[in-house]
Design an enzyme around this catalytic site. Structure first.
Site, PDB file in Angstrom:
ATOM      1  N   ASP A  93       4.595   0.632  11.986  1.00  0.00           N
ATOM      2  CA  ASP A  93       3.631  -0.081  11.250  1.00  0.00           C
ATOM      3  C   ASP A  93       3.167  -1.492  11.759  1.00  0.00           C
ATOM      4  O   ASP A  93       2.531  -2.240  11.649  1.00  0.00           O
ATOM      5  CB  ASP A  93       3.415  -0.132   9.846  1.00  0.00           C
ATOM      6  CG  ASP A  93       3.306   1.503   9.401  1.00  0.00           C
ATOM      7  OD1 ASP A  93       2.994   2.058  10.238  1.00  0.00           O
ATOM      8  OD2 ASP A  93       3.633   1.557   8.316  1.00  0.00           O
TER       9      ASP A  93
ATOM     10  N   ARG B 111      -8.726  -0.394   4.614  1.00  0.00           N
ATOM     11  CA  ARG B 111      -7.991   0.651   4.111  1.00  0.00           C
ATOM     12  C   ARG B 111      -6.496  -0.032   3.565  1.00  0.00           C
ATOM     13  O   ARG B 111      -5.727   0.472   2.625  1.00  0.00           O
ATOM     14  CB  ARG B 111      -7.507   1.789   5.037  1.00  0.00           C
ATOM     15  CG  ARG B 111      -8.924   2.555   5.423  1.00  0.00           C
ATOM     16  CD  ARG B 111      -8.314   3.698   6.068  1.00  0.00           C
ATOM     17  NE  ARG B 111      -7.064   4.569   5.422  1.00  0.00           N
ATOM     18  CZ  ARG B 111      -6.759   5.421   5.986  1.00  0.00           C
ATOM     19  NH1 ARG B 111      -6.933   5.830   7.170  1.00  0.00           N
ATOM     20  NH2 ARG B 111      -5.594   6.112   5.566  1.00  0.00           N
TER      21      ARG B 111
ATOM     22  N   CYS C 233      -5.383  12.882  13.402  1.00  0.00           N
ATOM     23  CA  CYS C 233      -5.300  11.434  13.149  1.00  0.00           C
ATOM     24  C   CYS C 233      -5.369  10.532  14.311  1.00  0.00           C
ATOM     25  O   CYS C 233      -4.758  11.241  15.430  1.00  0.00           O
ATOM     26  CB  CYS C 233      -4.298  11.096  12.297  1.00  0.00           C
ATOM     27  SG  CYS C 233      -3.813   9.607  11.970  1.00  0.00           S
TER      28      CYS C 233
ATOM     29  N   ARG D  68       0.444  14.536  13.504  1.00  0.00           N
ATOM     30  CA  ARG D  68       1.058  14.302  12.066  1.00  0.00           C
ATOM     31  C   ARG D  68       0.887  15.560  11.244  1.00  0.00           C
ATOM     32  O   ARG D  68       0.235  15.628  10.294  1.00  0.00           O
ATOM     33  CB  ARG D  68       0.203  13.287  11.449  1.00  0.00           C
ATOM     34  CG  ARG D  68       0.405  11.932  12.204  1.00  0.00           C
ATOM     35  CD  ARG D  68      -0.353  10.707  11.652  1.00  0.00           C
ATOM     36  NE  ARG D  68       0.518  10.177  10.417  1.00  0.00           N
ATOM     37  CZ  ARG D  68      -0.086   9.160   9.569  1.00  0.00           C
ATOM     38  NH1 ARG D  68      -1.159   8.622   9.539  1.00  0.00           N
ATOM     39  NH2 ARG D  68       0.487   8.751   8.703  1.00  0.00           N
TER      40      ARG D  68
ATOM     41  N   LYS E 133       0.756  -1.433   0.065  1.00  0.00           N
ATOM     42  CA  LYS E 133       0.021  -0.083  -0.097  1.00  0.00           C
ATOM     43  C   LYS E 133       0.874   1.444  -0.010  1.00  0.00           C
ATOM     44  O   LYS E 133       0.739   2.104  -0.709  1.00  0.00           O
ATOM     45  CB  LYS E 133      -0.861  -0.079   1.184  1.00  0.00           C
ATOM     46  CG  LYS E 133      -1.647   1.358   1.599  1.00  0.00           C
ATOM     47  CD  LYS E 133      -2.313   1.296   2.812  1.00  0.00           C
ATOM     48  CE  LYS E 133      -1.547   1.657   4.060  1.00  0.00           C
ATOM     49  NZ  LYS E 133      -1.379   2.993   4.438  1.00  0.00           N
ATOM     50  N   ASN E 134       1.760   1.339   0.988  1.00  0.00           N
ATOM     51  CA  ASN E 134       2.588   2.574   1.099  1.00  0.00           C
ATOM     52  C   ASN E 134       3.635   2.813   0.025  1.00  0.00           C
ATOM     53  O   ASN E 134       4.201   3.736  -0.149  1.00  0.00           O
ATOM     54  CB  ASN E 134       3.436   2.646   2.289  1.00  0.00           C
ATOM     55  CG  ASN E 134       2.301   2.875   3.511  1.00  0.00           C
ATOM     56  OD1 ASN E 134       1.071   3.143   3.323  1.00  0.00           O
ATOM     57  ND2 ASN E 134       2.595   2.556   4.635  1.00  0.00           N
TER      58      ASN E 134
HETATM   59  N1  EPU Z   1       6.334  14.762  10.695  1.00  0.00           N
HETATM   60  C1  EPU Z   1       6.300  16.005  11.272  1.00  0.00           C
HETATM   61  N2  EPU Z   1       6.264  16.883  10.242  1.00  0.00           N
HETATM   62  C2  EPU Z   1       6.111  16.574   8.693  1.00  0.00           C
HETATM   63  C3  EPU Z   1       5.946  15.233   8.556  1.00  0.00           C
HETATM   64  C4  EPU Z   1       6.088  14.059   9.577  1.00  0.00           C
HETATM   65  O1  EPU Z   1       6.631  16.399  12.425  1.00  0.00           O
HETATM   66  O2  EPU Z   1       5.960  17.428   7.906  1.00  0.00           O
HETATM   67  C5  EPU Z   1       6.447  13.828  11.905  1.00  0.00           C
HETATM   68  C6  EPU Z   1       5.086  12.839  11.998  1.00  0.00           C
HETATM   69  O3  EPU Z   1       4.294  13.429  12.868  1.00  0.00           O
HETATM   70  C7  EPU Z   1       5.597  11.619  12.662  1.00  0.00           C
HETATM   71  C8  EPU Z   1       6.995  11.311  12.234  1.00  0.00           C
HETATM   72  O4  EPU Z   1       7.391  12.821  11.530  1.00  0.00           O
HETATM   73  O5  EPU Z   1       5.861  11.819  13.984  1.00  0.00           O
HETATM   74  C9  EPU Z   1       7.122  10.592  10.981  1.00  0.00           C
HETATM   75  O6  EPU Z   1       6.089  10.533   9.774  1.00  0.00           O
HETATM   76  P1  EPU Z   1       5.985  10.312   8.577  1.00  0.00           P
HETATM   77  O7  EPU Z   1       6.191  11.612   7.721  1.00  0.00           O
HETATM   78  O8  EPU Z   1       7.542   9.477   8.409  1.00  0.00           O
HETATM   79  O9  EPU Z   1       4.959   9.414   8.203  1.00  0.00           O
HETATM   80  P2  EPU Z   1       4.097   9.416   6.980  1.00  0.00           P
HETATM   81  O10 EPU Z   1       4.821   9.550   5.926  1.00  0.00           O
HETATM   82  O11 EPU Z   1       2.907  10.395   7.283  1.00  0.00           O
HETATM   83  C10 EPU Z   1       4.368   6.869   6.384  1.00  0.00           C
HETATM   84  C11 EPU Z   1       3.252   5.732   6.349  1.00  0.00           C
HETATM   85  C12 EPU Z   1       2.917   5.481   7.516  1.00  0.00           C
HETATM   86  C13 EPU Z   1       4.065   4.804   8.431  1.00  0.00           C
HETATM   87  C14 EPU Z   1       5.017   6.177   8.614  1.00  0.00           C
HETATM   88  C15 EPU Z   1       6.078   5.975   9.424  1.00  0.00           C
HETATM   89  C16 EPU Z   1       2.431   6.196   3.914  1.00  0.00           C
HETATM   90  C17 EPU Z   1       1.507   6.325   3.071  1.00  0.00           C
HETATM   91  N3  EPU Z   1       2.330   6.220   5.442  1.00  0.00           N
HETATM   92  O12 EPU Z   1       3.404   7.867   6.910  1.00  0.00           O
HETATM   93  O13 EPU Z   1       1.930   4.224   7.167  1.00  0.00           O
HETATM   94  O14 EPU Z   1       3.585   4.724   9.692  1.00  0.00           O
HETATM   95  O15 EPU Z   1       5.320   6.516   7.346  1.00  0.00           O
HETATM   96  O16 EPU Z   1       6.583   4.802   8.946  1.00  0.00           O
HETATM   97  O17 EPU Z   1       3.585   5.742   3.476  1.00  0.00           O
HETATM   98  C18 EPU Z   1       0.284   2.856   8.010  1.00  0.00           C
HETATM   99  O18 EPU Z   1       0.316   2.293   6.794  1.00  0.00           O
HETATM  100  O19 EPU Z   1      -0.572   2.200   8.698  1.00  0.00           O
HETATM  101  C19 EPU Z   1       0.863   4.088   8.223  1.00  0.00           C
HETATM  102  C20 EPU Z   1       0.372   4.768   9.077  1.00  0.00           C
END
Ligand code: EPU
Length: 417
Positions: free
Chosen positions: A306, A398, A118, A123, A23-24
């Site tokens: 995850d 999802r 969320c 996030r 998915k990701n």
């Molecule tokens: N963060 C910030 N600012 C930003 C972006 C992120 O503070 O602008 C923080 C987030 O709040 C979090 C940390 O940085 O505390 C890491 O977040 P990240 O941005 O890496 O998460 P994401 O890209 O939103 C993806 C996956 C998630 C997975 C995380 C961590 C996708 C679509 N989603 O989310 O997947 O948990 O990376 O590995 O790739 C899931 O599949 O269940 C899922 C939640």
């Protein structure tokens, strides 16, 4: 709408299960179709709700698509019919924010709803916004929307304050069409990020440093359409590994890439789990001496956040105590209260859950709060005596492809009610 799952626990599993596309990895790869006017063919897409949501977002932005089969889609992004990713869709899936980079890069304008809160944490998307500004876009927050405007993006150096998966992906997709060189520092190195970079290169992008924390992107004028197959879902595979262990079963997980799951496999083996693997399969055998081990979630190649909820469910059945620390998201222990309702002995102290096991689990009605939390409740239900009912399973749909059919194929007694 069907929203509950009923599980008759205590049944050992057996046989093989095939893992679908990640998915990701699929979500950013689909968003990358915005970067070319040529046709893209994406294969091995998982049949999950988030993929449908991404396709709906892309349709809003002028991408025509046609499903060729269950797991293959043909897409073509013509002139944008709009620049808006509406709240209605973004609130269903935060990853919709992945259109911000490619839309601004190719069409100089994007309006994407702010995702809002969320279940697993606040996030924010400040790193996506800061990065795009560094590339020369003017980014404003207006009426709950991020509005980015540019007059051709320009290469720059971007240092991420913290490791962000979709943030790295968004900036990669913006930088590939920016003028000149972009250097991205402190990047996420999750396999899904590397997969996207490899796909972009096959489309004609010039990205180097793949798999390292620093990526260098030489901007190009245009990208071409290609055919691409999504990598297997490491989290789906990991979830079935735990399904085998928590039920004391012998099962084989096929079509997966164990090299993406080292942190989990090493951790489980440290706790006496009997796991063998080859290049594309993982074999789990009944592991009567399972013992509690500690885990801390960190960015890849560390232990994946995850998998934290599913691992916590397993630790309730392991001997001794296990300290599970969540360092990525501040509120990702929502499953714990529900596991306790099934009989688990877990205490939470800030970012740490202390699990004492083994405790017999007894079926009850429990509520899923997010995707991975729902998976952990299903796993606990498989190990529990009697019937467990998991409410709000739409979270599960999802991100887990045909989970009832796949678990049913392994002999689990599970059905939608
Ligand atoms: N963060 C910030 N600012 C930003 C972006 C992120 O503070 O602008 C923080 C987030 O709040 C979090 C940390 O940085 O505390 C890491 O977040 P990240 O941005 O890496 O998460 P994401 O890209 O939103 C993806 C996956 C998630 C997975 C995380 C961590 C996708 C679509 N989603 O989310 O997947 O948990 O990376 O590995 O790739 C899931 O599949 O269940 C899922 C939640």
């Amino acid at each position: 709408m069907v929203q509950k799952l009923e599980i008759e626990g205590g049944v050992p599993l057996k046989g093989e299960v095939k893992i679908g596309g990640a998915k990701n990895a699929a979500l950013p790869v689909l968003a990358a179709s915005l970067l070319t006017e040529e046709e893209m063919i994406i294969k091995n897409l998982p049949a999950v709700k988030d993929v449908d949501t991404m396709l709906r977002v892309l349709k809003h932005l002028g991408v025509d698509y046609e499903r060729e089969s269950d797991d293959t889609v043909r897409m073509k992004a013509g002139a944008p019919s709009g620049d808006l990713a509406p709240y209605e869709l973004v609130k269903q899936m935060r990853a919709s924010v992945l259109v911000l980079g490619p839309m601004t890069a190719r069409h100089n304008e994007a309006r994407v709803s702010l995702p809002g809160g969320c279940a697993i944490g606040v996030r924010p998307i400040n790193l996506h916004i800061d990065g795009l500004s560094r590339l020369g876009a003017e980014v404003k927050i207006e009426h709950g929307y991020v509005h980015a405007r540019a007059n051709g993006l320009k290469g720059a150096e971007i240092v991420f304050d913290r490791v962000t998966v979709t943030g790295t992906e968004n900036m990669l997709m913006a930088a590939v069409l920016a003028e000149g060189e972009t250097i991205l520092r402190n990047c996420a190195v999750e396999p899904e990020v590397t997969d996207l970079a490899e796909m972009l290169n096959r489309m004609g992008a010039k990205i180097s440093g793949m798999g390292s924390r620093d990526l260098r992107v030489e901007g190009v004028k245009r990208l071409k359409g290609i055919e691409y197959s999504i990598i297997p879902d490491r989290i789906e595979a990991g979830t079935y590994v735990i399904a085998g262990l928590i039920t004391g079963s012998n099962i084989t997980i096929e079509n997966c890439l164990p090299k993406h799951l080292h942190a989990l496999i090493d951790k489980l083996q440290e706790g006496n789990a009997r796991i063998e693997y080859g290049n594309s399969y993982i074999k789990v055998s009944r592991s009567p001496d399972l013992s509690g081990v500690d885990a801390r979630t960190t960015p890849y190649p560390g232990f994946p956040t995850d998998m934290q909820a599913q691992f916590t469910a397993l630790m309730t059945q392991a001997k001794g105590s296990s300290v599970v620390t969540e360092l990525i998201f501040e509120n990702r222990f929502m499953h714990v209260q529900e596991l306790i309702r099934l009989g688990a002995n877990i205490t939470i102290d800030g970012r740490t859950a202390i699990v004492k096991g083994p405790t017999p689990l007894e079926g009850a009605e429990v509520m899923a709060t997010d995707l991975r939390a729902s998976a952990s409740l299903i796993l606990a239900g498989l190990a529990a005596r009697n019937t467990t009912i998991v409410d709000r399973v739409y979270h599960l749909d999802r991100g887990y492809e045909k989970i009832c059919r796949k678990l049913g194929g392994l002999g689990a007694r599970i059905r939608r009610i």
